[in-house]
Design a protein around this motif. Structure first.
Motif, PDB file in Angstrom:
ATOM      1  N   GLU A 262      24.635   8.085 -43.693  1.00 32.31           N
ATOM      2  CA  GLU A 262      23.299   8.611 -43.870  1.00 32.31           C
ATOM      3  C   GLU A 262      22.406   7.995 -42.805  1.00 32.31           C
ATOM      4  N   HIS A 263      21.578   8.812 -42.165  1.00 34.03           N
ATOM      5  CA  HIS A 263      20.709   8.324 -41.107  1.00 34.03           C
ATOM      6  C   HIS A 263      19.477   9.211 -41.005  1.00 34.03           C
ATOM      7  N   PRO A 264      18.403   8.667 -40.427  1.00 35.41           N
ATOM      8  CA  PRO A 264      17.215   9.495 -40.244  1.00 35.41           C
ATOM      9  C   PRO A 264      17.538  10.654 -39.307  1.00 35.41           C
ATOM     10  N   MET A 265      16.921  11.804 -39.560  1.00 38.36           N
ATOM     11  CA  MET A 265      17.221  12.959 -38.736  1.00 38.36           C
ATOM     12  C   MET A 265      15.977  13.807 -38.543  1.00 38.36           C
ATOM     13  N   GLN A 266      15.772  14.179 -37.292  1.00 34.65           N
ATOM     14  CA  GLN A 266      14.739  15.136 -36.955  1.00 34.65           C
ATOM     15  C   GLN A 266      15.389  16.161 -36.024  1.00 34.65           C
ATOM     16  N   LEU A 267      15.027  17.425 -36.202  1.00 36.05           N
ATOM     17  CA  LEU A 267      15.636  18.492 -35.409  1.00 36.05           C
ATOM     18  C   LEU A 267      14.578  19.211 -34.580  1.00 36.05           C
ATOM     19  N   LEU A 268      14.899  19.433 -33.322  1.00 30.62           N
ATOM     20  CA  LEU A 268      14.071  20.230 -32.428  1.00 30.62           C
ATOM     21  C   LEU A 268      14.824  21.541 -32.191  1.00 30.62           C
ATOM     22  N   ILE A 269      14.212  22.663 -32.526  1.00 30.01           N
ATOM     23  CA  ILE A 269      14.885  23.960 -32.502  1.00 30.01           C
ATOM     24  C   ILE A 269      14.184  24.874 -31.506  1.00 30.01           C
ATOM     25  N   CYS A 270      14.935  25.331 -30.495  1.00 30.81           N
ATOM     26  CA  CYS A 270      14.368  26.226 -29.484  1.00 30.81           C
ATOM     27  C   CYS A 270      14.284  27.641 -30.052  1.00 30.81           C
ATOM     28  N   GLU A 271      13.099  28.212 -29.977  1.00 32.83           N
ATOM     29  CA  GLU A 271      12.882  29.562 -30.495  1.00 32.83           C
ATOM     30  C   GLU A 271      13.501  30.637 -29.603  1.00 32.83           C
ATOM     31  N   LYS A 272      13.787  30.300 -28.350  1.00 33.45           N
ATOM     32  CA  LYS A 272      14.367  31.296 -27.435  1.00 33.45           C
ATOM     33  C   LYS A 272      15.887  31.278 -27.481  1.00 33.45           C
ATOM     34  N   CYS A 273      16.506  30.136 -27.179  1.00 39.55           N
ATOM     35  CA  CYS A 273      17.974  30.088 -27.065  1.00 39.55           C
ATOM     36  C   CYS A 273      18.649  29.572 -28.335  1.00 39.55           C
ATOM     37  N   LYS A 274      17.860  29.121 -29.302  1.00 40.07           N
ATOM     38  CA  LYS A 274      18.353  28.614 -30.592  1.00 40.07           C
ATOM     39  C   LYS A 274      19.081  27.263 -30.464  1.00 40.07           C
ATOM     40  N   ARG A 275      18.966  26.607 -29.310  1.00 35.34           N
ATOM     41  CA  ARG A 275      19.550  25.280 -29.142  1.00 35.34           C
ATOM     42  C   ARG A 275      18.878  24.330 -30.131  1.00 35.34           C
ATOM     43  N   VAL A 276      19.670  23.428 -30.688  1.00 33.91           N
ATOM     44  CA  VAL A 276      19.142  22.455 -31.636  1.00 33.91           C
ATOM     45  C   VAL A 276      19.441  21.066 -31.093  1.00 33.91           C
ATOM     46  N   ILE A 277      18.405  20.255 -31.005  1.00 33.12           N
ATOM     47  CA  ILE A 277      18.540  18.876 -30.550  1.00 33.12           C
ATOM     48  C   ILE A 277      18.332  17.982 -31.769  1.00 33.12           C
ATOM     49  N   GLU A 278      19.318  17.127 -32.039  1.00 30.68           N
ATOM     50  CA  GLU A 278      19.217  16.200 -33.163  1.00 30.68           C
ATOM     51  C   GLU A 278      18.675  14.871 -32.668  1.00 30.68           C
TER      52      GLU A 278
ATOM     53  N   LYS B 177      14.516  15.261 -47.479  1.00 33.69           N
ATOM     54  CA  LYS B 177      13.697  15.195 -46.271  1.00 33.69           C
ATOM     55  C   LYS B 177      14.410  15.890 -45.122  1.00 33.69           C
ATOM     56  N   VAL B 178      13.777  16.944 -44.620  1.00 33.00           N
ATOM     57  CA  VAL B 178      14.278  17.652 -43.452  1.00 33.00           C
ATOM     58  C   VAL B 178      13.090  17.829 -42.514  1.00 33.00           C
ATOM     59  N   LEU B 179      13.156  17.195 -41.363  1.00 28.23           N
ATOM     60  CA  LEU B 179      12.083  17.328 -40.381  1.00 28.23           C
ATOM     61  C   LEU B 179      12.573  18.232 -39.255  1.00 28.23           C
ATOM     62  N   GLU B 180      11.951  19.396 -39.146  1.00 20.16           N
ATOM     63  CA  GLU B 180      12.336  20.381 -38.145  1.00 20.16           C
ATOM     64  C   GLU B 180      11.098  20.801 -37.377  1.00 20.16           C
TER      65      GLU B 180
END
Length: 144
Positions: free
Chosen positions: A90-106, A130-133
């Protein structure tokens, strides 16, 4: 590379004395094969290539197991699943989601996680999930 990750997952399951069935392993590998997020429906279609009798409950049970043991992440806003870069704990997680290419950066930043949790506590709020997106445009899409 997937062989080493699969072996790591098998070792974690052996340590925790939990069953890592063939179906769970197959679904785990299918998620690992993805460059980004994948829906349960798309995973089911891929699973059917290996097991034609696979049904929605099959995929959802496997996904629930993988989520519970922190092998994958669920992207709430996309209703999709993503391989975990730090799986097995278990670890802290935040996701960055590109609206164009749908790439997800954790991201896994404890400072962001702690600040968010502290603000919730100060507001008298008990977090149970907790889900930070964040949605936006990645560097590649912004400059191409």
């Amino acid at each position: 590379m997937h062989t080493a990750l699969l072996q790591r997952a098998i070792d974690i399951c052996l340590q925790k004395k939990i069953r890592f069935t063939a179906i769970r392993q197959r679904v785990f590998l299918l998620v690992l094969d993805q460059e980004g997020a994948i829906s349960a429906y798309d995973l089911l279609e891929k699973l059917k290539e290996h097991d034609s009798s696979a049904k929605p409950p099959t995929i959802y049970r496997a996904l629930d197991f993988l989520l519970e043991h922190h092998f994958i992440h669920r992207i709430e806003s996309l209703n999709a699943y993503l391989k975990c870069e730090h799986f097995g704990c278990e670890h802290p997680m935040q996701l960055l989601i590109c609206e164009k290419c749908k790439r997800v950066i954790e991201l896994s930043d404890p400072v962001i996680d702690n600040a968010f949790s502290d603000q919730a506590l100060q507001s008298g709020f008990k977090i149970t999930n907790k889900v930070l997106e964040a949605h936006g445009i990645c560097h590649n899409c912004l400059y191409n």
